[in-house]
Motif scaffolding. Structure first.
Motif, PDB file in Angstrom:
ATOM      1  N   SER A  20      83.697   0.662  36.443  1.00  0.00           N
ATOM      2  CA  SER A  20      84.704  -0.308  36.861  1.00  0.00           C
ATOM      3  C   SER A  20      84.036  -1.575  37.408  1.00  0.00           C
ATOM      4  N   PRO A  21      84.643  -2.742  37.171  1.00  0.00           N
ATOM      5  CA  PRO A  21      84.088  -3.972  37.764  1.00  0.00           C
ATOM      6  C   PRO A  21      84.261  -4.018  39.281  1.00  0.00           C
ATOM      7  N   PHE A  22      85.070  -3.127  39.847  1.00  0.00           N
ATOM      8  CA  PHE A  22      85.309  -3.091  41.285  1.00  0.00           C
ATOM      9  C   PHE A  22      84.465  -2.030  41.988  1.00  0.00           C
ATOM     10  N   HIS A  23      83.498  -1.471  41.299  1.00  0.00           N
ATOM     11  CA  HIS A  23      82.592  -0.483  41.899  1.00  0.00           C
ATOM     12  C   HIS A  23      81.459  -1.237  42.600  1.00  0.00           C
ATOM     13  N   ASN A  24      81.151  -0.831  43.826  1.00  0.00           N
ATOM     14  CA  ASN A  24      80.074  -1.449  44.595  1.00  0.00           C
ATOM     15  C   ASN A  24      79.180  -0.339  45.132  1.00  0.00           C
ATOM     16  N   ARG A  25      78.000  -0.192  44.555  1.00  0.00           N
ATOM     17  CA  ARG A  25      77.087   0.896  44.907  1.00  0.00           C
ATOM     18  C   ARG A  25      76.627   0.819  46.362  1.00  0.00           C
ATOM     19  N   ASP A  26      76.434  -0.376  46.893  1.00  0.00           N
ATOM     20  CA  ASP A  26      75.956  -0.530  48.275  1.00  0.00           C
ATOM     21  C   ASP A  26      76.941   0.040  49.295  1.00  0.00           C
ATOM     22  N   VAL A  27      78.223  -0.085  49.023  1.00  0.00           N
ATOM     23  CA  VAL A  27      79.248   0.412  49.944  1.00  0.00           C
ATOM     24  C   VAL A  27      79.222   1.935  50.002  1.00  0.00           C
ATOM     25  N   PHE A  28      78.897   2.581  48.888  1.00  0.00           N
ATOM     26  CA  PHE A  28      78.942   4.045  48.832  1.00  0.00           C
ATOM     27  C   PHE A  28      77.701   4.721  49.412  1.00  0.00           C
ATOM     28  N   GLN A  29      76.817   3.965  50.032  1.00  0.00           N
ATOM     29  CA  GLN A  29      75.679   4.567  50.730  1.00  0.00           C
ATOM     30  C   GLN A  29      76.148   5.341  51.952  1.00  0.00           C
ATOM     31  N   ARG A  30      77.317   5.019  52.421  1.00  0.00           N
ATOM     32  CA  ARG A  30      77.920   5.658  53.596  1.00  0.00           C
ATOM     33  C   ARG A  30      79.305   6.165  53.214  1.00  0.00           C
ATOM     34  N   GLU A  31      79.771   7.236  53.828  1.00  0.00           N
ATOM     35  CA  GLU A  31      81.072   7.806  53.491  1.00  0.00           C
ATOM     36  C   GLU A  31      82.204   6.881  53.937  1.00  0.00           C
ATOM     37  N   ILE A  32      83.208   6.741  53.082  1.00  0.00           N
ATOM     38  CA  ILE A  32      84.339   5.854  53.334  1.00  0.00           C
ATOM     39  C   ILE A  32      85.604   6.685  53.502  1.00  0.00           C
ATOM     40  N   GLY A  33      86.444   6.277  54.440  1.00  0.00           N
ATOM     41  CA  GLY A  33      87.731   6.929  54.641  1.00  0.00           C
ATOM     42  C   GLY A  33      88.849   5.983  54.246  1.00  0.00           C
ATOM     43  N   ILE A  34      89.921   6.542  53.698  1.00  0.00           N
ATOM     44  CA  ILE A  34      91.094   5.760  53.318  1.00  0.00           C
ATOM     45  C   ILE A  34      92.301   6.334  54.050  1.00  0.00           C
ATOM     46  N   ARG A  35      93.008   5.471  54.741  1.00  0.00           N
ATOM     47  CA  ARG A  35      94.245   5.854  55.416  1.00  0.00           C
ATOM     48  C   ARG A  35      95.384   5.167  54.664  1.00  0.00           C
ATOM     49  N   PHE A  36      96.293   5.983  54.117  1.00  0.00           N
ATOM     50  CA  PHE A  36      97.419   5.478  53.336  1.00  0.00           C
ATOM     51  C   PHE A  36      98.709   5.881  54.038  1.00  0.00           C
ATOM     52  N   ASN A  37      99.502   4.890  54.415  1.00  0.00           N
ATOM     53  CA  ASN A  37     100.736   5.126  55.183  1.00  0.00           C
ATOM     54  C   ASN A  37     100.474   6.011  56.398  1.00  0.00           C
ATOM     55  N   ASP A  38      99.424   5.687  57.135  1.00  0.00           N
ATOM     56  CA  ASP A  38      99.025   6.351  58.388  1.00  0.00           C
ATOM     57  C   ASP A  38      98.600   7.806  58.215  1.00  0.00           C
ATOM     58  N   LYS A  39      98.211   8.201  57.011  1.00  0.00           N
ATOM     59  CA  LYS A  39      97.677   9.542  56.761  1.00  0.00           C
ATOM     60  C   LYS A  39      96.360   9.408  56.005  1.00  0.00           C
ATOM     61  N   ASP A  40      95.354  10.178  56.421  1.00  0.00           N
ATOM     62  CA  ASP A  40      94.068  10.151  55.734  1.00  0.00           C
ATOM     63  C   ASP A  40      94.193  10.806  54.366  1.00  0.00           C
ATOM     64  N   ARG A  41      93.626  10.135  53.345  1.00  0.00           N
ATOM     65  CA  ARG A  41      93.647  10.662  51.982  1.00  0.00           C
ATOM     66  C   ARG A  41      92.208  10.885  51.539  1.00  0.00           C
ATOM     67  N   HIS A  42      91.983  11.975  50.827  1.00  0.00           N
ATOM     68  CA  HIS A  42      90.643  12.315  50.362  1.00  0.00           C
ATOM     69  C   HIS A  42      90.540  12.311  48.837  1.00  0.00           C
ATOM     70  N   ASP A  43      91.621  11.917  48.163  1.00  0.00           N
ATOM     71  CA  ASP A  43      91.663  11.965  46.709  1.00  0.00           C
ATOM     72  C   ASP A  43      91.819  10.589  46.058  1.00  0.00           C
ATOM     73  N   VAL A  44      91.469   9.528  46.764  1.00  0.00           N
ATOM     74  CA  VAL A  44      91.670   8.168  46.274  1.00  0.00           C
ATOM     75  C   VAL A  44      90.556   7.796  45.303  1.00  0.00           C
ATOM     76  N   GLU A  45      90.944   7.325  44.113  1.00  0.00           N
ATOM     77  CA  GLU A  45      89.984   6.883  43.093  1.00  0.00           C
ATOM     78  C   GLU A  45      89.724   5.384  43.206  1.00  0.00           C
ATOM     79  N   GLU A  46      90.752   4.628  43.578  1.00  0.00           N
ATOM     80  CA  GLU A  46      90.643   3.172  43.688  1.00  0.00           C
ATOM     81  C   GLU A  46      91.686   2.698  44.691  1.00  0.00           C
ATOM     82  N   TYR A  47      91.383   1.581  45.374  1.00  0.00           N
ATOM     83  CA  TYR A  47      92.353   1.025  46.314  1.00  0.00           C
ATOM     84  C   TYR A  47      92.306  -0.489  46.294  1.00  0.00           C
TER      85      TYR A  47
END
Length: 82
Positions: A20-47
């Motif tokens: 994907s053109p929106f993939h950034n390898r430097d960001v993935f050196q550390r674990e990222i969390g996504i909160r969607f509608n005030d709930k943590d999601r662990h299955d997000v492919e893109e945001y």
């Protein structure tokens, strides 16, 4: 231990797919969390924070290239380093 000052800023749009053109390898050196509608999601492919959506896999369905079929969910999106 959680020194977020040396980490790159999280982009407005990010994808885990390396092709994907929106993939950034430097960001993935550390674990990222996504909160969607005030709930943590662990299955997000893109945001996208500014447009307010995430893409998640639609069950076990695959497209013709063998990648998971994605559905777009709209709502409040927050990204953060864990």
């Amino acid at each position: 231990m959680n020194d977020t000052t040396s980490l790159p800023q999280l982009p407005d749009r990010l994808s885990i797919d390396p092709s994907s053109p929106f993939h950034n390898r430097d960001v993935f050196q550390r674990e990222i969390g996504i909160r969607f509608n005030d709930k943590d999601r662990h299955d997000v492919e893109e945001y996208c924070i500014s447009e307010g959506w995430i893409k998640v896999a639609a069950g076990r369905t695959l497209d013709r290239k063998g990648k998971p079929m994605l559905i777009k969910l709209k709502g409040k999106v927050e990204a953060y380093y864990k």
